[in-house]
Enzyme design. Sequence first.
Site, PDB file in Angstrom:
ATOM      1  N   GLU A 226       0.866  -1.185   0.000  1.00  0.00           N
ATOM      2  CA  GLU A 226       0.000   0.000   0.000  1.00  0.00           C
ATOM      3  C   GLU A 226       0.891   1.220   0.000  1.00  0.00           C
ATOM      4  OE1 GLU A 226      -2.015  -0.077   3.713  1.00  0.00           O
ATOM      5  OE2 GLU A 226      -2.945  -2.035   3.376  1.00  0.00           O
ATOM      6  N   LYS A 228       2.376   4.542   1.589  1.00  0.00           N
ATOM      7  CA  LYS A 228       2.540   5.043   2.952  1.00  0.00           C
ATOM      8  C   LYS A 228       2.184   6.515   2.939  1.00  0.00           C
ATOM      9  CE  LYS A 228       5.667   5.432   6.804  1.00  0.00           C
ATOM     10  NZ  LYS A 228       4.868   6.601   7.228  1.00  0.00           N
ATOM     11  N   ARG A 233      -1.745   9.392  11.380  1.00  0.00           N
ATOM     12  CA  ARG A 233      -2.275   8.049  11.613  1.00  0.00           C
ATOM     13  C   ARG A 233      -3.407   8.189  12.625  1.00  0.00           C
ATOM     14  NH1 ARG A 233       0.301   2.859  12.404  1.00  0.00           N
ATOM     15  NH2 ARG A 233      -1.402   1.325  12.487  1.00  0.00           N
ATOM     16  N   GLU A 276      -5.433   6.838   7.808  1.00  0.00           N
ATOM     17  CA  GLU A 276      -4.673   8.086   7.803  1.00  0.00           C
ATOM     18  C   GLU A 276      -5.612   9.271   7.572  1.00  0.00           C
ATOM     19  OE1 GLU A 276      -1.384   7.121   7.934  1.00  0.00           O
ATOM     20  OE2 GLU A 276      -0.328   9.035   7.809  1.00  0.00           O
ATOM     21  N   LYS A 398       7.688  -0.739   6.817  1.00  0.00           N
ATOM     22  CA  LYS A 398       7.582   0.475   5.991  1.00  0.00           C
ATOM     23  C   LYS A 398       8.818   0.551   5.101  1.00  0.00           C
ATOM     24  CE  LYS A 398       8.964   3.441   9.846  1.00  0.00           C
ATOM     25  NZ  LYS A 398       8.498   4.425  10.813  1.00  0.00           N
TER      26      LYS A 398
END
Lengths: 530, 335
Positions: A226, A228, A233, A276, A398
């Site tokens: 996905e 970032k 968040r 997010e 990440k």
Amino acid sequence: MKHFISLFKKIDSTTKTSVKQAALVEYLQKSDGRDSIWAVALLTGKRPKRTVNSTQIRTWAAEESGIPLWLFEDTYHIVGDLAETVSLVLPPVEKENLKPLSEYMDLLTGLKDKEEEEKKELVLSIWRSLDVTGRFIFNKLMTGGFRIGVSSKIMTKAIADYAELPEDVVALRLTGRWSPVDLTLDDLLKEPDEEERLSKPYPFYLAYALEDEPHELGDPDEWFAERKWDGIRGQIILRDGQLFVWSRGEELITDKYPEFEILKDLFDHDIVFDGEILAFSEGEPLPFHLLQQRIGRKNVTASLMKKVPVAFYAYDILEYKEEDFREVPFSKRRALLEKVLSEIDSEIINLSPIVSFSNWKELEPERENALEYKSEGLMLKHKDSIYQVGRKKGGWWKWKMDPLTVDAVLIYAMRGHGRRANLYTDYTFAVWDDEGNLVPFTKAYSGLTDAEFMEVDRFVKQNTIERFGPVRSVTPELVFEIAFEGIAPSKRHKSGVAVRFPRMHRWRKDKPVEEADTLANLHKILNIVT
Amino acid sequence: MRPKDPLLQFTDKGIYCEKGGFFIDPWRPVDKALITHGHADHARWGMKNYLSTPITEAIMKYRIGADINSESIGFNHKKRINGVHVSFFPAGHIPGSAQILVEDTSQRWVVSGDYKVIEDSISEPFELVKCDYFITESTFGLPVYRWRTDEEIFGELNQWISENIENKINSVILGYSLGKAQRLLQGIDNSFLPVYCHGAVYNMNEVLAAAGMDLNDYKPITRDTPKDELKGRVIIAPPSVLGTPWLRKLKPYKTAMASGWMTLRGARRRRNADKGIILSDHVDWPGLNATVKAVEAEHIYVTHGYSDIYVQYLREQGIDADVVKSEYEGETDTE
């Protein structure tokens, strides 16, 4: 406070997490519940509002020590820590008299609406009753901020050990909004009541940065990628028809984002999303610096909401119809999330898209071109991964794009804090403008080894041009590659730009100062990003 | 007030007395040097003639060379050099350390070198000398530096050592080899003797013992020292051994760094020793202010330390003072 002082000394003198944890358990066993809850709150960064400000502390300390204020300030800049400076300059104590930790906290919180004279009287009387270490701890209680390396992970483990509860239960109890003012640790650990349960967020699952090449992760078919996102968040909680929005810092921010209120009408059952919060317009995320205008604002006006509209990119579902879904494999959670979001029609909550790929090589350009998508890189999530507690390795990674970099010239230096006190380790960097002047554009404090800091410190001391209080201007000679995560236009800075998370990536000893980057170049980067 | 025709001048080689034809603690080679004490930033190599106290002379002969041209003078004796009188008074810094009084019929100058007013067990206690012009250090010239008595400091250190001995762990105490090491040796509880010493410390002990100092029982650590002998012992070594293979032989051990800089938490953490002991050979803030007042000088000269800050403070207190440039270093790790 005797136990708390000895706890502090033990934690401060070790880097071993096992020793820290053992010291915490010992402390919790020895202390009563009112002290314990304060210790937990203070060491995990949950501090009450300050009732005494830094200027007051400096003025009173200088006065009590019989030294001029400027000398106190100069000394503070060399020591690098206000609480410590105060504890050392005050005259030696005659008779020590320690009170319980919670009593000091009650006294301090009780000062909230008091006159300055009353505040001063209390603080001075406490200073006069403590020795150097006691004063230091008390000053930290006043100023907040015990950054001594107690992570929430260590704290959770210690409490779990002390209370004989599973770690995930403790983590859940510690999450969210609670105040040490009117609780004991045992109260906090109890099963929450209904009202509290409704608002309680789940502890966030946080990913580590990928260190190796992605192909080390194995079969690409087992992974999702996905984007970032570069926002806040957050968790959106809908329970019993009520809405709660939490940030990753476990701050309840429902009131700051009224956009999400309409979600209450879209679901007729309980649901919790992880995702997010982004500035969003016409189905596209906007750069982070726009969102920043919303972050600090308590008063959300209609015009601000129009100027910086906000939406949510959902990428996980943690609770559905009163059921905790965190142990369900990610592929199933994702499928449910897609189904749930396909059934509603709203611009306020969107599905964070999957980046499809069949081999790891295909992902590389997606990561490198992250800026084009207003993102910071990619998230890699194993299809079978459960939603864990805190920062864990394995299930999620990440994979950020390489940082942006420029070569800049060191022009000002200031002494650092903590273990770098008395060393020049805080620097200001500049780039060249069209007329051949050096224009400061950022500060940076990290990224060099201890040995390199010592070398720069020596350079600063030997090449000082002028002193302005704690700051020295130095001969422009040293060039550093400065890395940063983002760049935004700024009216406050002379350079016209503000960068995020700047740090020294490399000392360019090979580069003469004339060859450092230009302001024009910096603006070019700004244009690509925004 | 500064003197019109000063008896001592500050030159790029050091503090100079033109009338007497000598320098005090010079940092460049000169013909005649009067030396306050044996630390390397004050007693340097290359002088044609040295004059110091007997202990300082012994230290210099060991450190600089047995063949130096040197002469010694006891404390409180006057000596005439070209119409100028010089005399040495205890500075309380390390064994043999002196303040040098230089006087003629019109001016009295005291060069204090490095000094400390709190008494310890090895240095001749500091003697206050009234003068017209006082030259002082300010290594710890900030209001955060305030020393405790040796009794309190060693009480805590001995407690730490007992805990280590109980756990069969060696206590490695780090302090520079001249002065600090002997003060540690004398301050340690007698039940912990003998103390084991790193070569640099052992050799300096031998020099001082030969010069007449009475030291506690110490032994060298050599290649032949059996590992079994080094269990739950007290070891004194210079700070430079931190992070070197020399320490490996002493496992299991804990380290304690002895220095005035250990007052600050940042310095303690940077040092990476298990424990910081606040122990200094230099004058602390209260001692510095008391001394500067008590000498009743017309003018104070500050040679090293937090000189700028301290001079500004003195002027505000109504005391005439100036910063003078020198190459003295104050409390370092390398002495």
